[in-house]
Design a protein around this motif. Sequence first.
Motif, PDB file in Angstrom:
ATOM      1  N   SER A  84       0.857  -1.179   0.000  1.00 47.05           N
ATOM      2  CA  SER A  84       0.000   0.000   0.000  1.00 47.05           C
ATOM      3  C   SER A  84       0.893   1.229   0.000  1.00 47.05           C
ATOM      4  CB  SER A  84      -0.907  -0.001   1.233  1.00 47.05           C
ATOM      5  OG  SER A  84      -1.758   1.124   1.232  1.00 47.05           O
ATOM      6  N   TYR A 133      -6.008  -9.042  -5.413  1.00 44.43           N
ATOM      7  CA  TYR A 133      -6.932  -7.906  -5.347  1.00 44.43           C
ATOM      8  C   TYR A 133      -6.107  -6.628  -5.429  1.00 44.43           C
ATOM      9  CZ  TYR A 133     -10.207  -4.410  -3.682  1.00 44.43           C
ATOM     10  OH  TYR A 133     -10.989  -3.287  -3.584  1.00 44.43           O
ATOM     11  N   LEU A 134      -6.488  -5.726  -6.338  1.00 42.09           N
ATOM     12  CA  LEU A 134      -5.766  -4.473  -6.543  1.00 42.09           C
ATOM     13  C   LEU A 134      -6.771  -3.319  -6.524  1.00 42.09           C
ATOM     14  CD1 LEU A 134      -3.909  -6.215  -9.316  1.00 42.09           C
ATOM     15  CD2 LEU A 134      -2.604  -5.125  -7.498  1.00 42.09           C
ATOM     16  N   ARG A 135      -6.395  -2.224  -5.898  1.00 39.75           N
ATOM     17  CA  ARG A 135      -7.296  -1.072  -5.823  1.00 39.75           C
ATOM     18  C   ARG A 135      -6.490   0.219  -5.897  1.00 39.75           C
ATOM     19  NH1 ARG A 135      -4.940   1.608  -2.546  1.00 39.75           N
ATOM     20  NH2 ARG A 135      -4.789   1.230  -0.310  1.00 39.75           N
ATOM     21  N   SER A 172     -12.589   5.847  -6.969  1.00 38.69           N
ATOM     22  CA  SER A 172     -11.795   4.662  -6.627  1.00 38.69           C
ATOM     23  C   SER A 172     -12.297   3.477  -7.422  1.00 38.69           C
ATOM     24  CB  SER A 172     -11.875   4.365  -5.133  1.00 38.69           C
ATOM     25  OG  SER A 172     -13.193   3.999  -4.765  1.00 38.69           O
ATOM     26  N   ASN A 173     -11.465   2.510  -7.593  1.00 38.50           N
ATOM     27  CA  ASN A 173     -11.832   1.296  -8.306  1.00 38.50           C
ATOM     28  C   ASN A 173     -10.941   0.163  -7.820  1.00 38.50           C
ATOM     29  OD1 ASN A 173     -13.176  -0.360 -10.085  1.00 38.50           O
ATOM     30  ND2 ASN A 173     -12.904   1.001 -11.858  1.00 38.50           N
ATOM     31  N   GLY A 174     -11.433  -1.041  -7.989  1.00 36.61           N
ATOM     32  CA  GLY A 174     -10.662  -2.213  -7.590  1.00 36.61           C
ATOM     33  C   GLY A 174     -11.049  -3.404  -8.442  1.00 36.61           C
ATOM     34  N   GLY A 207      -2.620  -3.393  -2.991  1.00 30.58           N
ATOM     35  CA  GLY A 207      -3.159  -4.695  -3.359  1.00 30.58           C
ATOM     36  C   GLY A 207      -2.531  -5.801  -2.546  1.00 30.58           C
TER      37      GLY A 207
END
Length: 213
Positions: A84, A133-135, A172-174, A207
Motif C-alpha cells: 500500500s 486484489y488491486l485497488r 476509486s476502483n478495484g 493490493g
Amino acid sequence: MVVLQMVLLLCAGSSLATDSCSPNVNIYAELEKLKNMDERIQKLEETLAKVLSENEALKTIVQDSQNKLKSVQKENEAKKVAFSAGLLESGTGHTGPINTPKTLVYKKVFSNIGGAYDPNTGVFTAPVKGAYYLRFYGHSHGGPNMAVSLLKNGKTQCSVFAWKPTSNGNASNGVVLTLETGDQISTQLWQNTWVFDDPASYTSFGGFLIFPL
C-alpha cells in the motif's frame, strides 16, 4: 639290587624329562581364546560399519528434511504479498496535466510485504501465480479532469474518472486479477488530466495476494 637301583634312576630321569618339556600354559586353550576374541572383534567391526552406514543414511534424511523445510518456508514467504502506498512522500501538490499518459509513482510506502512493489517505478510485479486484489484511488481539486487507469502488462484493466470537478473530485476502483509470475501492474494518469495529493494520501495504490494458484 643294582638292577633295581638302575630301574629307579631311569624312572626318575624319565619323570624329570617329562616335567621339563611340559609347558605351564595350555596352548590349545589360549589359541581357542584368541580365536574367539578375533571373532568378537570381527563382529564389532561389522556392527560399527552398520552403525556408520545408518548414520550416513540418517544424515541424508536430515539434510533432505532441512532442504524441504527451507523450500516450504520459501514458498510460504512468497505467498505473503501485500502493499500500500500514497502518491506523495511528503508535501502537497498536483501531478499533471501533461500531454502524454504518465505512470504514477507512489513514493509514500505504508507496507510492502514481499517487496513486490517498486517505489522507484510505481510498478507491482507478481512474485507468484495467483489471484490478486488491486485497488487505487484518485483525488483532484477543481479544474481539469481527473482520470487514472489500472494497467496489467501495459493494458488497461479498469479506470476512474472525474469530469472537471468544481471543488473536489474523488474516485476509486478495484479488481481481482489472475496474475502469472512476473506480470506487472501499474496505474497511469491520462493525458491532459491531473491528480492531487498531500500528507493525507488521497491518491493511493495497493493490493494483496488472495491465494496462489
